[in-house]
Structure formats: C-alpha cells, structure tokens
Design an enzyme around this catalytic site. Structure first.
Site, short mmCIF file in Angstrom:
data_model
loop_
_atom_site.label_atom_id
_atom_site.label_comp_id
_atom_site.label_asym_id
_atom_site.label_seq_id
_atom_site.Cartn_x
_atom_site.Cartn_y
_atom_site.Cartn_z
CE LYS A 81 31.79 14.04 -11.73
NZ LYS A 81 32.62 13.90 -12.15
N GLY A 181 41.18 12.11 -29.26
CA GLY A 181 40.52 13.81 -28.03
C GLY A 181 41.90 14.23 -27.95
N GLY A 183 41.99 17.21 -26.20
CA GLY A 183 41.17 18.38 -25.58
C GLY A 183 42.31 18.80 -24.43
CB VAL A 185 43.56 15.34 -20.13
CG1 VAL A 185 44.33 13.75 -19.87
CG2 VAL A 185 42.94 15.42 -19.35
P1 NAD Z 1 38.40 18.17 -22.85
O1 NAD Z 1 36.97 18.42 -23.08
O2 NAD Z 1 39.43 19.62 -22.93
O3 NAD Z 1 38.33 17.18 -24.56
C1 NAD Z 1 37.62 16.99 -25.25
C2 NAD Z 1 38.43 16.52 -26.43
O4 NAD Z 1 37.76 15.83 -27.59
C3 NAD Z 1 37.87 17.68 -26.69
O5 NAD Z 1 38.95 18.39 -27.78
C4 NAD Z 1 37.18 17.16 -27.83
O6 NAD Z 1 36.90 18.11 -29.48
C5 NAD Z 1 37.17 15.85 -28.70
N1 NAD Z 1 36.34 15.36 -28.39
C6 NAD Z 1 35.45 14.85 -28.98
N2 NAD Z 1 34.16 14.01 -29.47
C7 NAD Z 1 35.26 13.43 -30.10
C8 NAD Z 1 35.36 12.12 -30.63
N3 NAD Z 1 34.10 11.37 -31.07
N4 NAD Z 1 36.88 11.49 -31.50
C9 NAD Z 1 38.16 12.98 -31.33
N5 NAD Z 1 37.74 13.22 -30.35
C10 NAD Z 1 36.58 14.59 -30.05
O7 NAD Z 1 37.95 17.51 -22.09
P2 NAD Z 1 39.33 16.79 -20.84
O8 NAD Z 1 39.04 17.75 -19.67
O9 NAD Z 1 40.66 16.80 -21.70
O10 NAD Z 1 38.64 15.51 -20.34
C11 NAD Z 1 39.30 14.21 -21.51
C12 NAD Z 1 38.18 13.03 -21.09
O11 NAD Z 1 39.17 12.53 -19.43
C13 NAD Z 1 36.88 13.47 -20.44
O12 NAD Z 1 36.24 12.14 -20.46
C14 NAD Z 1 37.59 13.25 -18.99
O13 NAD Z 1 35.94 12.70 -18.41
C15 NAD Z 1 38.23 12.30 -18.53
N6 NAD Z 1 38.64 12.88 -17.69
C16 NAD Z 1 39.71 14.21 -17.41
C17 NAD Z 1 39.93 15.05 -16.33
C18 NAD Z 1 40.80 16.26 -15.73
O14 NAD Z 1 41.66 16.32 -15.52
N7 NAD Z 1 39.97 17.21 -17.23
C19 NAD Z 1 40.81 13.66 -14.81
C20 NAD Z 1 40.14 12.74 -15.19
C21 NAD Z 1 38.91 12.09 -16.09
#
Ligand code: NAD
Length: 349
Positions: A81, A181, A183, A185
């Site tokens: 990383k 969340g 976002g 995913v």
């Molecule tokens: P993202 O930033 O697109 O989405 C995160 C969402 O969570 C946002 O909509 C944000 O408003 C919301 N959020 C933040 N704090 C919050 C809270 N207290 N209560 C409710 N909602 C809240 O991120 P993502 O890419 O969707 O990833 C989500 C999680 O999955 C992260 O922890 C990331 O590390 C993990 N992850 C993502 C991937 C990937 O392919 N994107 C892969 C492995 C792990």
C-alpha cells in the site's frame, strides 16, 4: 514517535520506503508487507494525515491487510500500500504524481499501485505514463475500471454463504438488510439485494443518496447510528472502519454482519461479545475482495466473465471460513487469518 523498526518487526513488513521530492513537495510512504506469493499490489491513498506517525500507521496496517486479502483470495499477489501525505483537493499536481510514479518505478515491479481514497482512475492513468507498475485502469484502456461493482458483487455472493449458515438456505426474498453507506459499493450492493428480493434499510450522511435508494428500491431510511439498532437479518457496513466496537455492539440487533467496509472490527475484544450475541461475522477482507480479484485479472489480460467467475468463489471461501471456525471452535475472524497464513506458507487450504 513510532519506532519504525519495532513496528516492522511486529507486523513482519519486508520494506517501507520513505519517498520525498523537494520540487513537487511529495511526501509519501510505500509499504511492502509480503511478496511471498507475488508482487505487492495495493492502492495509493492521498490524505492530509495529522502527523507522520498517522500516515505510517495507516500504510503499515493497510499493506498487511492487503497481504491477507490477496492470500485468502488465492491470488498470485502480495500485499502493499502507499500513502501520499497531503490534501488531494489542494496538494495534488502532475509533478507530484510524476515524482511518486518514479519512486514506484524504481521498485522494479515489487509494488503495483492502484487507486484508493484521494487517488482517481485518471490519476492512475497519469501515473501509468511514467511506470508500467500500475493496475486498475479504465475499461477504454482494456483495464478493469472502477472496482466497486465487483466488490459489491463479491459481498453479495459472500452474503449467500452467511444466509445459508444461519438459515439453512440462501434466499434473499423477505430478508431485511440494513446498509450503512450508499457510496460506490453500498449503492451497487443495494441494487443487487433489491433485485434478489430483499427489503432494505439504508443510512448515509448524504440525503440525496438515501432519497435515491427510497425511490429506486423502496428502502426505509434510517438516521445515523440508529442503523446499528435495526432489527434485521444482515447489517452491511459499507462506509467506515472500526464500526464494530464496544459501544455499537450493545445496539446490534442483527443475525449477521457482512459488508464491504475495511477493518470493521475496532479490535479483537469485540469477537467474544459477537459470539455471545450469536451474531455471525463475515470477515471483511474475505468478503470485500471482489475489487482486488477484478483488478488482479488485468495482470493476465482482463476478461470480465472470468473475473466475475472468480469473484463468485467468495461464496465458497466464506463457507470454508465458517467450517474451519466451527471445527476449531474459534471466531470466524481468527479462522480467516489462519487460512490466509496457511496460504502464505504454501500449505493447501
Ligand atoms: P464511498 O466513499 O464511495 O462511499 C462511502 C459512503 O459512506 C458515502 O456515501 C458516505 O456519505 C457514506 N458515509 C460516510 N460516513 C457515514 C456514516 N457515519 N453513516 C452512514 N454513511 C456514511 O466508498 P466505497 O468505495 O463505496 O467504499 C465503502 C467501504 O468499502 C470503505 O470502507 C472502503 O474502504 C471499502 N472497500 C471499498 C472497495 C471498493 O471497491 N470501492 C473495495 C474494498 C473495500
């Protein structure tokens, strides 16, 4: 200040590179945790850390997690990383990314960089102009594109194994699932679950994302931390790490915790309480490996069907974790670690 050598000794990192470039202002760290199964692949995070220690702790923790994720997913990859210390909105520039790319290049392929928080697909394409040791580029460039739909699909497949473990069948119809969340995913997961017949409860800080889920999937909105209290079959953390902690655990009213967020367990102390509450925990790095599996396919020429076939195997891996946990009388988190460590030692799992 953290003693870097003590830290490396504890977690077994192979190499930690401190990267600097005075003309662009680059301050970055590249951590290579383990390359016994292959080159260390992992995202680059750009974040305005409070201190050097905070940046170092993050890169060490995240690179180790990548080793375990790649190993349990049976990928020919190690764990690494990188972090760039800075605010992506203010400090990111072409010269800074170029200077970072040169550091990656000097490692000669020991570390392969991909996107993460603060580093976009466009940044990755730009870094690729300086070094070939890059992964996760756009579909127009024959890459795998945004990993989030693949991650969501992997979570969906792993959830089936969880349902089977708890209810004896993997039907989503009529199951109540609370997603924290929405976002990249979380929203893709909501779509898959809705199409499979689940009822959704959703929580996000962004009201527009919640409104969209209500409109598209008939989801019930939940405010803030109330999401922990929802009486449901699955609670799916898809926002923050550390959310299974001494406070939230008192509120949980679900049978299963299975979501995409990284590092969901605040620490291992919560495992005992999860077990007392009879909550099945799907280890996060097993469940959310779909994005990594998808990116890894690029290394041999990206074919989406092949990638998604491999991602679907998260179902089998999760079953393997549950079976080992039961056989050994240990937590599912511990079982996942043991399986990953066996893979690292070249033992068959
Ligand atoms: P993202 O930033 O697109 O989405 C995160 C969402 O969570 C946002 O909509 C944000 O408003 C919301 N959020 C933040 N704090 C919050 C809270 N207290 N209560 C409710 N909602 C809240 O991120 P993502 O890419 O969707 O990833 C989500 C999680 O999955 C992260 O922890 C990331 O590390 C993990 N992850 C993502 C991937 C990937 O392919 N994107 C892969 C492995 C792990």
């Amino acid at each position: 200040m953290i003693n870097i050598f003590d830290k490396i000794k504890t977690d077994g990192h192979e190499n930690v590179l401190v990267c600097s470039d005075t003309s662009s202002g680059l301050q970055a760290l590249i951590a290579i945790h383990n390359t016994s199964l292959g080159p260390a692949l992992g995202g680059c995070r750009m974040w305005p850390y409070e201190s050097f220690d905070a940046a170092l702790s993050d890169v060490l923790r995240l690179s180790k997690a990548m080793t375990y994720k790649a190993a349990i997913s049976n990928l020919p990859l190690g764990g690494g990383k990188s972090v760039i210390w800075g605010d992506p909105a203010k400090d990111k520039s072409d010269t800074l990314l170029k200077a970072f790319a040169k550091h990656v290049d000097r490692l000669g392929g020991q570390y392969i960089v991909a996107e993460d928080v603060g580093i976009s697909l466009e940044d990755i394409e730009f870094i690729r102009e300086t070094t070939p040791y890059v992964s996760g580029f756009s579909q127009e460039n024959k890459g795998s594109g945004d990993p989030s739909p693949a991650t969501a699909y992997g979570v969906f497949c792993g959830m089936k194994a969880c349902l089977e473990e708890v209810y004896g069948n993997n039907a989503f119809t009529g199951k109540r699932i609370a997603i924290q969340g929405l976002g990249k995913v979380g929203s893709a997961l909501a779509k898959l679950l809705h199409e499979a017949g689940a009822s959704l409860y959703v929580s996000d800080m962004d009201p527009e994302r919640v409104a969209k889920a209500i409109r598209l999937y008939g989801a019930d909105p939940i405010h803030g931390h109330e999401v922990y209290r929802v009486d449901c079959d699955i609670f799916a953390p898809c926002a923050l790490g550390g959310i299974i902690n001494e406070r939230s655990i008192k509120s949980f009213s679900c049978r299963i915790i299975a979501g995409a967020a990284n590092n969901q367990l605040k620490d291992s102390n919560v495992l005992e309480e999860l077990s007392q509450k009879n909550i099945l925990y799907a280890p996060d790095y097993v469940l959310n490996a779909g994005g990594l599996i998808n990116i890894a396919e690029e290394l041999s020429g990206y074919h989406p069907e092949q990638a998604y076939k491999k991602i679907a195997q998260i179902y089998d891996r999760m079953k393997q974790v549950f079976s080992m946990a039961k056989k050994e009388g240990i937590s599912t988190a511990k079982a996942a670690d043991l399986l990953a460590e066996a893979q690292l030692k070249g033992e068959r799992i």
